[in-house]
Design a protein around this motif. Structure first.
Motif, PDB file in Angstrom:
ATOM      1  N   THR A 130       0.743  -1.208  -0.045  1.00  0.00           N
ATOM      2  CA  THR A 130      -0.025   0.054  -0.104  1.00  0.00           C
ATOM      3  C   THR A 130       0.965   1.600  -0.007  1.00  0.00           C
ATOM      4  O   THR A 130       2.010   1.075   0.494  1.00  0.00           O
ATOM      5  N   ILE A 131       0.205   2.359  -0.498  1.00  0.00           N
ATOM      6  CA  ILE A 131       1.106   3.599  -0.670  1.00  0.00           C
ATOM      7  C   ILE A 131      -0.004   4.691  -0.066  1.00  0.00           C
ATOM      8  O   ILE A 131      -1.148   4.628  -0.666  1.00  0.00           O
ATOM      9  N   LEU A 182       2.729   7.000 -11.218  1.00  0.00           N
ATOM     10  CA  LEU A 182       2.898   5.831 -10.480  1.00  0.00           C
ATOM     11  C   LEU A 182       2.244   4.510 -11.033  1.00  0.00           C
ATOM     12  O   LEU A 182       2.714   3.369 -11.106  1.00  0.00           O
ATOM     13  N   VAL A 206       7.956   3.447  -4.161  1.00  0.00           N
ATOM     14  CA  VAL A 206       7.014   2.472  -4.595  1.00  0.00           C
ATOM     15  C   VAL A 206       7.279   1.594  -5.696  1.00  0.00           C
ATOM     16  O   VAL A 206       7.281   0.275  -5.892  1.00  0.00           O
ATOM     17  N   ILE A 215      -3.038  -2.647 -10.053  1.00  0.00           N
ATOM     18  CA  ILE A 215      -2.874  -1.371  -9.279  1.00  0.00           C
ATOM     19  C   ILE A 215      -4.663  -1.494  -8.853  1.00  0.00           C
ATOM     20  O   ILE A 215      -5.432  -1.428  -9.599  1.00  0.00           O
ATOM     21  N   LEU A 261      -6.878   1.706  -7.100  1.00  0.00           N
ATOM     22  CA  LEU A 261      -6.816   3.196  -6.862  1.00  0.00           C
ATOM     23  C   LEU A 261      -7.995   3.562  -6.065  1.00  0.00           C
ATOM     24  O   LEU A 261      -8.993   3.618  -6.524  1.00  0.00           O
ATOM     25  N   TYR A 296      -0.484  10.307  -9.165  1.00  0.00           N
ATOM     26  CA  TYR A 296      -0.654   8.929  -9.236  1.00  0.00           C
ATOM     27  C   TYR A 296      -0.902   8.293 -10.668  1.00  0.00           C
ATOM     28  O   TYR A 296      -0.496   6.904 -10.746  1.00  0.00           O
ATOM     29  N   GLY A 306      -4.593   4.247   2.788  1.00  0.00           N
ATOM     30  CA  GLY A 306      -3.538   2.890   2.582  1.00  0.00           C
ATOM     31  C   GLY A 306      -3.311   2.242   3.918  1.00  0.00           C
ATOM     32  O   GLY A 306      -2.922   1.179   3.737  1.00  0.00           O
ATOM     33  N   CYS A 312      -2.891   2.129  -4.218  1.00  0.00           N
ATOM     34  CA  CYS A 312      -2.916   3.480  -3.998  1.00  0.00           C
ATOM     35  C   CYS A 312      -3.904   4.322  -3.484  1.00  0.00           C
ATOM     36  O   CYS A 312      -4.765   4.358  -3.947  1.00  0.00           O
TER      37      CYS A 312
END
Length: 313
Positions: free
Chosen positions: A4-5, A151, A122, A162, A164, A148, A39, A135
């Motif tokens: 997680t970020i 990323l 990341v 991913i 989001l 983002y 996150g 994210c």
């Protein structure tokens, strides 16, 4: 393995009161402090469910040190990116009738070097056997809405999927990078498409529009009205009624953790998301549910979506 970020994490202080009296001295019956940020909560819920996770966080000052320590006490690996500013502290006031009042701090401003370091940290996890990168949350001051999107593009090139969970310009900018799933709530969904979402059918249409813009799946939270999953191979609606809401802090994050932990696609993952979210709202503060808190029997998922049903509120 799920990484997680959280670009703008926090310490979350929650006070429980019988009733808030504005302008007067209020005395809390109970209070607690938890690691916060969307996150962070996803990592906490994943750990509670027995999944491996690492939380990537920009951390600064005494609040940052305490946040990392609290996570390590919960057996969560922390990948810290040092920043000059102090990590923010948020305050929530939970009343006995379920009303929640929140005061969220703006948080620190990241400079260009800190932004680049966070992005690199990341991206460095890709190619190392991770299944998902989640994210989550708003971007702090200093990070452009396209952060983002960059990323997502970097991580996709390394083979990871991913998820989001953000809103506004950051969500819209990232759609063209084709995130594997986006998780808006009703208000964020309406904001993204620029029109009201008054029925479940409106939510299905709005989710379909986000898919046309690039999202591969849309997991839409409709609050007390349940959740939707709109994907290429089908659409499903589900609900999980609860008797009483104690705190909804982190409930959406628990839902995302349940969804990813169950594979991140299809009706079974939607059912897991609903079970985790329903359990979370019945716990104090931002406590994340364990498997013992879940009630899968209370969850109903169907492909026969009640499109005409109005949404509450």
């Amino acid at each position: 393995m799920i990484v997680t970020i959280t670009p703008n994490p926090s310490l979350d202080r929650t006070y429980e009161l019988d009733a808030l009296a504005p302008g007067e001295v209020n005395r809390a019956g109970h209070d607690r402090i938890d690691p916060g940020g969307k996150g962070v909560n996803v990592s906490r819920a994943l750990t509670a469910a027995g999944h491996r996770t690492t939380a990537v966080l920009p951390l600064g000052g005494p609040p940052g040190h305490l946040l990392a320590e609290l996570l390590r006490r919960q057996s969560i690996d922390v990948a810290a990116v040092p920043i000059a500013g102090d990590t923010r502290i948020n305050v929530s006031i939970a009343e006995a009738d379920g009303r929640l009042t929140k005061v969220n701090a703006a948080g620190p401003e990241l400079d260009a070097a800190e932004s680049a370091a966070l992005l690199s940290r990341v991206a460095g996890f890709t190619g190392n056997g991770i299944d998902w990168l989640a994210c989550c949350g708003s971007l702090p001051r200093g990070l452009a809405p396209a952060w983002y999107a960059e990323l997502v593009a970097r991580v996709h090139s390394g083979g990871a999927r991913i998820a989001l969970d953000t809103s506004g310009p950051a969500l819209l900018a990232a759609l063209s990078a084709r995130p594997d799933v986006v998780k808006p709530n009703r208000e964020e969904l309406a904001e993204a498409v620029g029109r009201p979402v008054a029925t479940i059918g409106d939510a299905v249409d709005a989710a379909g529009e986000l898919r046309k813009r690039g999202a591969q799946q849309v997991l839409a939270s409709l609050g007390a009205d349940g959740m939707l999953l709109v994907a290429e191979d089908g659409s499903w609606y589900g609900s999980a009624p609860v008797a009483a809401v104690r705190s909804d802090v982190g409930a959406g994050d628990a839902s995302l953790a349940g969804f990813l932990g169950a594979g991140g696609t299809g009706p079974d993952a939607l059912a897991a998301a609903l079970a985790h979210g329903a359990a979370a709202v019945q716990l104090p503060g931002s406590v994340m549910p364990t498997p013992a808190d879940l009630d899968p029997a209370a969850v109903a998922v169907t492909a026969d979506i009640p499109l005409e049903r109005p949404l509450s509120g």
